[in-house]
Write an enzyme that holds these catalytic residues in place. Structure first.
Site: not given
Ligand code: ASP
Length: 324
Positions: A82, A184, A212-215, A235, A238
């Site tokens: 991950s 994360t 795709r971009v997360g938080d 985490t 996101g």
């Molecule tokens: N927060 C991360 C995302 O959404 C993934 C994660 O923390 O599990 O990309």
């Protein structure tokens, strides 16, 4: 000409305005130990990452150097699916990484959707230090990394590729949020000079849509550091964190006087309010560290852990959860 007494009063007043002096005075009055050095990070793989950060932090080093060096451990670990190298790919088979950093001066750097570079937290630091920008994405971020000496590496390991191919057989190409397929590392540190820094680095949600971009790379969502108040990271899913500017919300709650755990709980409850029914696929966890070295976390579903390393602690802690 000032008398010696006046000079001492003046110096005392000046010292009292320094944030560290305030923290020192509070620590003394509440009989806590002195704040810092301390490092906290998300999930159980944070233990190993903290150990690397501690080599710097425990020797009087800078919080920013410590967090970058700490998260480099899971970033380089092929078994961690991950974060970094060996991260699970998007639904088209590309491993794309997201990361950001913030330092004690409020400087910020970020990269998103980067391929072929392992140490994206260090790359985000380079963006912060070497460019007039905060964020670089995709091809441009990769080019900048290669031009700055980051080696080009295929991030897709044979075992991650195998998992992806298995997924393709049954998933009908639908990106699914699932608590097993995303984790994360967010790492926050307070150094012995009383300064805070943080970083957040991830391969994001497994089998996400390409692009795709997360938080995690978004300043204020996956990470926020305010040297007067504290630092926070997140985490989990996101998309939900982005919609509430999660980490910034945690910082503002601490600024208003809440403890790190209470501040994280308030952020979690904002998400729960919009998603009141318990769902196995909706996990979010926040982790926070304040200026006094106090830490806390809160998550939606049980199971979120964070790792702490200081002179007196080297342990994994269960974050409290909204749903039992
Ligand atoms: N927060 C991360 C995302 O959404 C993934 C994660 O923390 O599990 O990309």
């Amino acid at each position: 000409m000032k008398t010696r007494r006046e000079l001492l009063q003046y110096a005392g007043a000046a010292f009292a305005t320094l944030p560290f002096a305030k923290a020192f005075a509070q620590a003394k009055s509440s009989s806590l130990t002195l704040p810092g050095p301390i490092v906290v990070s998300t999930w159980n793989f944070g233990m190993q990452a903290n150990e690397a950060a501690w080599k710097i932090l425990g020797n009087g080093g800078h919080a920013l150097d410590a967090v970058i060096s700490g998260v480099a451990v899971p970033e380089a670990d092929p078994k961690n699916t991950s974060v970094g190298y060996g991260g699970l790919p998007d639904r088209d088979g590309h491993v794309t990484l997201d990361a950001c950093v913030m330092d004690e001066n409020g400087n910020a750097g970020s990269v998103a959707c980067v391929e072929n570079i392992v140490h994206v937290a260090a790359l985000a630091r380079k963006v912060m230090e070497k460019t007039p920008h905060v964020m670089l994405v995709g091809e441009g971020a990769q080019q900048f990394g290669l031009a700055n000496g980051f080696p080009k590496t295929n991030l897709l390991t044979p075992s991650s590729e195998k998992l992806w191919r298995e997924w393709l057989k049954t998933a009908q190409y639908k990106p699914i949020a699932n608590i097993e397929n995303h984790d994360t590392i967010g790492m926050l540190a307070l150094d012995s000079a009383g300064n805070l820094s943080g970083t957040c680095t991830t391969s994001g949600m497994a089998y996400k849509m390409h692009g795709r971009v997360g938080d995690s790379p978004l300043i204020g969502a996956g990470l926020y550091v305010d040297n007067e108040v504290g630092a926070a990271t997140s985490t989990g899913v996101g998309e939900e964190v982005i919609k509430i500017c999660g980490s910034h919300l945690v910082i503002e709650q601490m600024r208003a006087g809440r403890s790190p755990e209470e501040a994280c709980r308030i952020a979690v409850e904002r998400i729960v309010k919009k998603n009141p029914v318990k769902r196995d696929d909706l996990q979010v966890g926040f982790l926070a560290l304040n200026k006094h070295g106090e830490h806390g976390a809160y998550c939606i579903l049980k199971g979120f852990q964070y790792a702490v390393r200081s002179n007196s602690q080297n342990t994994l802690i269960d974050g409290k959860s909204h749903f039992a």
